[in-house]
Design a protein around this motif. Structure first.
Motif, short mmCIF file in Angstrom:
data_model
loop_
_atom_site.label_atom_id
_atom_site.label_comp_id
_atom_site.label_asym_id
_atom_site.label_seq_id
_atom_site.Cartn_x
_atom_site.Cartn_y
_atom_site.Cartn_z
N ALA A 37 0.84 -1.21 0.00
CA ALA A 37 0.00 0.00 0.00
C ALA A 37 0.87 1.25 0.00
CB ALA A 37 -0.94 0.00 1.20
N ALA A 38 1.90 1.28 0.82
CA ALA A 38 2.80 2.43 0.87
C ALA A 38 3.59 2.54 -0.44
CB ALA A 38 3.74 2.32 2.06
N GLU A 39 4.02 1.40 -0.97
CA GLU A 39 4.78 1.38 -2.23
C GLU A 39 3.92 1.94 -3.37
OE1 GLU A 39 8.42 -0.17 -4.28
OE2 GLU A 39 7.91 0.67 -2.35
N MET A 40 2.67 1.50 -3.43
CA MET A 40 1.77 1.97 -4.48
C MET A 40 1.47 3.45 -4.30
SD MET A 40 0.21 1.46 -7.27
CE MET A 40 0.06 -0.26 -7.59
N SER A 41 1.30 3.88 -3.10
CA SER A 41 1.03 5.29 -2.82
C SER A 41 2.20 6.17 -3.27
CB SER A 41 0.77 5.48 -1.32
OG SER A 41 0.55 6.83 -1.04
N GLU A 42 3.42 5.74 -2.98
CA GLU A 42 4.60 6.51 -3.41
C GLU A 42 4.72 6.51 -4.93
OE1 GLU A 42 9.43 6.74 -2.85
OE2 GLU A 42 8.28 5.44 -1.51
N PHE A 43 4.44 5.36 -5.55
CA PHE A 43 4.48 5.28 -7.01
C PHE A 43 3.47 6.25 -7.63
CE2 PHE A 43 2.61 3.47 -10.89
CZ PHE A 43 3.71 3.61 -11.73
N LEU A 44 2.24 6.23 -7.15
CA LEU A 44 1.22 7.12 -7.70
C LEU A 44 1.59 8.59 -7.49
CD1 LEU A 44 -2.01 5.17 -6.72
CD2 LEU A 44 -0.97 5.39 -9.00
N ALA A 45 2.21 8.90 -6.35
CA ALA A 45 2.66 10.27 -6.11
C ALA A 45 3.72 10.68 -7.13
CB ALA A 45 3.19 10.41 -4.69
N CYS A 46 4.64 9.78 -7.44
CA CYS A 46 5.67 10.07 -8.46
C CYS A 46 5.03 10.27 -9.83
CB CYS A 46 6.70 8.95 -8.52
SG CYS A 46 7.91 8.99 -7.19
N VAL A 47 4.07 9.42 -10.14
CA VAL A 47 3.38 9.54 -11.43
C VAL A 47 2.70 10.89 -11.54
CG1 VAL A 47 1.46 8.66 -12.81
CG2 VAL A 47 3.12 7.07 -11.83
N GLU A 48 1.98 11.28 -10.48
CA GLU A 48 1.26 12.55 -10.51
C GLU A 48 2.19 13.75 -10.50
OE1 GLU A 48 -1.56 12.42 -7.30
OE2 GLU A 48 -2.73 10.84 -8.26
N ARG A 49 3.25 13.69 -9.71
CA ARG A 49 4.16 14.81 -9.57
C ARG A 49 5.13 14.94 -10.74
NH1 ARG A 49 5.96 13.33 -5.14
NH2 ARG A 49 7.67 12.11 -5.94
N ALA A 50 5.58 13.82 -11.28
CA ALA A 50 6.63 13.85 -12.30
C ALA A 50 6.20 13.25 -13.63
CB ALA A 50 7.87 13.12 -11.78
N GLY A 51 5.61 12.07 -13.60
CA GLY A 51 5.29 11.35 -14.83
C GLY A 51 4.28 12.05 -15.71
N LEU A 52 3.17 12.46 -15.13
CA LEU A 52 2.13 13.12 -15.93
C LEU A 52 2.58 14.47 -16.48
CD1 LEU A 52 -1.06 12.09 -13.95
CD2 LEU A 52 -0.17 11.10 -16.08
N PRO A 53 3.26 15.31 -15.69
CA PRO A 53 3.78 16.55 -16.28
C PRO A 53 4.78 16.30 -17.42
CG PRO A 53 3.72 16.75 -13.90
CD PRO A 53 3.41 15.32 -14.23
N TYR A 54 5.61 15.24 -17.28
CA TYR A 54 6.54 14.89 -18.35
C TYR A 54 5.77 14.51 -19.62
CZ TYR A 54 9.95 12.20 -21.03
OH TYR A 54 10.74 11.72 -22.05
N LEU A 55 4.77 13.66 -19.47
CA LEU A 55 3.96 13.27 -20.63
C LEU A 55 3.27 14.48 -21.25
CD1 LEU A 55 2.37 9.90 -19.47
CD2 LEU A 55 4.12 10.24 -21.22
N ASP A 56 2.81 15.38 -20.42
CA ASP A 56 2.17 16.59 -20.93
C ASP A 56 3.16 17.41 -21.76
OD1 ASP A 56 -0.13 18.31 -21.12
OD2 ASP A 56 0.96 19.69 -19.79
N ARG A 57 4.41 17.52 -21.27
CA ARG A 57 5.43 18.30 -21.99
C ARG A 57 5.74 17.70 -23.36
NH1 ARG A 57 8.02 18.17 -17.13
NH2 ARG A 57 9.67 16.79 -17.88
N ILE A 58 5.76 16.38 -23.46
CA ILE A 58 6.17 15.75 -24.72
C ILE A 58 4.99 15.34 -25.59
CG2 ILE A 58 8.35 14.96 -23.73
CD1 ILE A 58 7.12 12.10 -23.73
N SER A 59 3.78 15.76 -25.25
CA SER A 59 2.59 15.34 -25.98
C SER A 59 2.23 16.24 -27.15
CB SER A 59 1.40 15.22 -25.02
OG SER A 59 1.61 14.13 -24.15
N SER A 60 3.12 17.10 -27.54
CA SER A 60 2.93 17.89 -28.76
C SER A 60 4.22 17.74 -29.56
CB SER A 60 2.67 19.37 -28.44
OG SER A 60 3.85 19.98 -27.95
#
Length: 130
Positions: A37-60
């Protein structure tokens, strides 16, 4: 001359994305234990904080190109993306930056990019490198 063909638009390992919490030596792993549960929570936090903004930057086309230029690789592909986006002047600048990176800054061209960059400069802008 040999040509290296990449079957990708770009990319980065998670630990190379700004704001990603973990380095290459500590992957997220689920093991069927209560700690998941803690591992998944940290992973989702990384995705939201870093992964999604990265995808947004490279999506054009322009965003993907600028990310490649920032990483100083695939200049030829970055120029292609900019041409698709109608950014012809910036595409030429990127090709010239790629040439400078390998010929003036003497960055090792392990992917054999320089010939591809020079080909695009000649093909799309009529500029020959001497």
């Amino acid at each position: 001359f040999p040509v290296t063909i990449f079957h990708a638009l770009g990319g980065a390992s998670d630990w190379n994305i700004a704001e990603w919490k973990r380095g290459p030596d500590k992957h997220f792993q689920l093991s069927g234990k209560p700690e998941d549960a803690a591992e998944m929570s940290e992973f989702l936090a990384c995705v939201e904080r870093a992964g999604l903004p990265y995808l947004d930057r490279i999506s054009s086309w322009v965003g993907a190109a600028e990310e490649l230029v920032a990483q100083k690789w695939m200049f030829d592909r970055a120029a292609d993306f900019l041409l698709i986006a109608g950014e012809h002047a910036r595409a030429k600048e990127v090709l010239l930056e790629g040439i400078r990176t390998f010929t003036v800054d003497l960055r090792h061209d392990s992917s054999n990019e320089l010939p591809l960059i020079e080909q695009r400069l000649q093909r799309y802008f009529g500029d020959a490198i001497v």
